[in-house]
Scaffold this motif. Structure first.
Motif, PDB file in Angstrom:
ATOM      1  N   SER A  30       3.051   4.847   4.337  1.00 26.36           N
ATOM      2  CA  SER A  30       3.991   3.775   3.997  1.00 26.36           C
ATOM      3  C   SER A  30       5.406   4.134   4.418  1.00 26.36           C
ATOM      4  O   SER A  30       6.127   3.311   4.997  1.00 26.36           O
ATOM      5  N   THR A  52       7.729   2.502   7.379  1.00 29.74           N
ATOM      6  CA  THR A  52       9.086   2.041   7.099  1.00 29.74           C
ATOM      7  C   THR A  52      10.068   2.569   8.141  1.00 29.74           C
ATOM      8  O   THR A  52      10.919   1.824   8.650  1.00 29.74           O
ATOM      9  N   ALA A  77       6.962   5.349  -1.807  1.00 34.10           N
ATOM     10  CA  ALA A  77       6.167   4.500  -0.924  1.00 34.10           C
ATOM     11  C   ALA A  77       6.408   3.021  -1.192  1.00 34.10           C
ATOM     12  O   ALA A  77       6.680   2.239  -0.271  1.00 34.10           O
ATOM     13  N   LEU A  98       8.344   0.274   1.276  1.00 28.77           N
ATOM     14  CA  LEU A  98       7.736  -0.958   1.789  1.00 28.77           C
ATOM     15  C   LEU A  98       8.577  -2.179   1.450  1.00 28.77           C
ATOM     16  O   LEU A  98       8.541  -3.180   2.182  1.00 28.77           O
TER      17      LEU A  98
END
Length: 408
Positions: free
Chosen positions: A60, A64, A245, A249
């Motif tokens: 994640s 990003t 995480a 996101l």
């Protein structure tokens, strides 16, 4: 001991070392995915265990950073910074210092691969317009990107894995790893700028300092401001938030909300091959770690090597990063290695990253730089790179070892 798991693990990591399986055009990503699929179809790993072994937190955050890099690229920032570098009114060695400082600094807050991919083509054009040999500058971009990325948790993929594994603090990591990274950048400058292999490349060139402005670079300032704000938000998340995480996101979602930049443009620059490689390797190494007999064997072997000794860890990082690659090496060591202290994880991050400068195959950033040069008609051979990469790496690792020893 499940010998199928051992065989698949061996086959996958041999493929990581060779870059392919002999006789086939398959690359590392395909090898990792096939290895994971064999384990799933054979029943050696069930679906729940496979999902549990995939570190979605690391994926994640990596996604990003890729989306964030896409935002910078779309704003024209990489084109602009590449043009600014090559138009600096500096001597050849001054230009080299600028290249190293800027690429190293950018790589500390972006993935090093993206920086190399974006800057190298424009740099080559500018350096050639100055009538300078572009090869030392291209190698400098790769080496500086690798060294600079060692400074932070978000500088490269292996640091992200290490950060999630040990839930490391951003500031503590920067304090422990920032100095070796900075020294590494200085060593890159010293070896390339004044080393016997490249000294002649920086001799003054008659009429070589004037550079035509050429096509104007359009910089979308609003889009760039959004990218900078998102970068600061990522750093803040790593400093203040535990669930990195999910909040990372959220930044992806914010960047996708754009009137001018379509979703396909944002996600089109994401390196899905790298994310797939991670998934495959997570499953393969997870299968090894999940077998008690295999895990015990590897832990005993690594314990016998005294991997908790920084000198041994540095040596193993150098060997592993230039054979199977630093990402597969770190993934394997985290799954099958000893009990990791934060100090030892800092050492693993620094050593595995700086080791990537040793040979062309030591880092994806190196390969990208060489391929970008080839596309521009510039050949950088294995020996050309090694004559710079080997001394840069050995000296950098020696200083990094001395620094890490202060904390262990």
């Amino acid at each position: 001991m499940d010998w199928l798991v051992v065989a698949v693990f061996g086959g996958v990591y041999i493929g990581m070392a060779l870059g392919r399986w002999p006789g086939l055009a398959i690359n590392r990503t395909g090898i990792a995915l096939i290895g994971a699929l064999v384990l799933l179809l054979s029943g050696a790993v069930d679906g729940d265990a496979a999902l549990a072994s995939v570190d979605f937190a690391t994926l994640s955050v990596l996604l990003t950073l890729m989306v964030l890099s896409s935002q910078y690229a779309a704003s024209g920032f990489f084109d602009w910074i590449g043009s600014r570098i090559t138009h600096l009114d500096l001597t050849p060695r001054g230009l080299l210092a600028g290249v190293i400082a800027i690429c190293g600094g950018l790589s500390a807050v972006m993935t090093n691969d993206v920086v190399v991919w974006a800057v190298t083509p424009i740099l080559i054009q500018g350096v050639m317009a100055r009538r300078l040999d572009p090869r030392p500058y291209v190698i400098a971009v790769a080496c500086a990107a690798n060294a600079g990325s060692a400074a932070t948790l978000i500088g490269n993929p292996q640091n992200l894995m290490i950060a999630e594994f040990g839930q490391l603090d951003f500031t503590a990591f920067l304090l422990a790893c920032g100095v070796p990274a900075l020294i590494g950048l200085l060593i890159v400058y010293g070896v390339i700028g004044f080393g016997p292999m490249t000294r002649a490349a920086f001799d003054p060139v008659p009429n070589g300092s004037a550079l035509d402005e050429g096509t104007a670079i359009i910089l979308d300032r609003l889009m760039l401001i959004k990218a900078v704000a998102a970068t600061l938000a990522v750093i803040a998340i790593f400093i203040f938030v535990e669930d990195r995480a999910l909040w990372s996101l959220l930044i992806v979602a914010v960047l996708l909300l754009s009137r001018r930049l379509g979703t396909d443009q944002v996600l089109g620059r994401v390196d899905w091959h790298l994310l797939a490689l991670f998934c495959g390797l997570f499953i393969v190494t997870g299968a090894m770690a999940g077998d008690d007999a295999i895990a015990a064997f590897f832990r005993d072997a690594l314990s016998g090597l005294r991997i908790d000794n920084p000198a041994v860890l540095a040596t193993l990082s150098l060997a592993g990063s230039n054979t199977i690659g630093n990402v597969p090496l770190v993934m394997m060591l985290l799954s099958l290695g000893p009990d990791w202290t934060p100090e030892l994880l800092h050492g693993l991050a620094v050593f595995s990253t700086l080791s990537g400068n040793f040979l062309i195959v030591g880092s994806v950033a190196n390969i990208i730089a060489v391929e970008q040069a080839r596309a521009a008609g510039i050949t950088i051979g294995f020996g050309d790179y090694a004559r710079i990469g080997i001394p840069v790496t050995l000296i950098s690792l020696a200083f990094a070892w001395g620094w890490i020893m202060l904390f262990v």
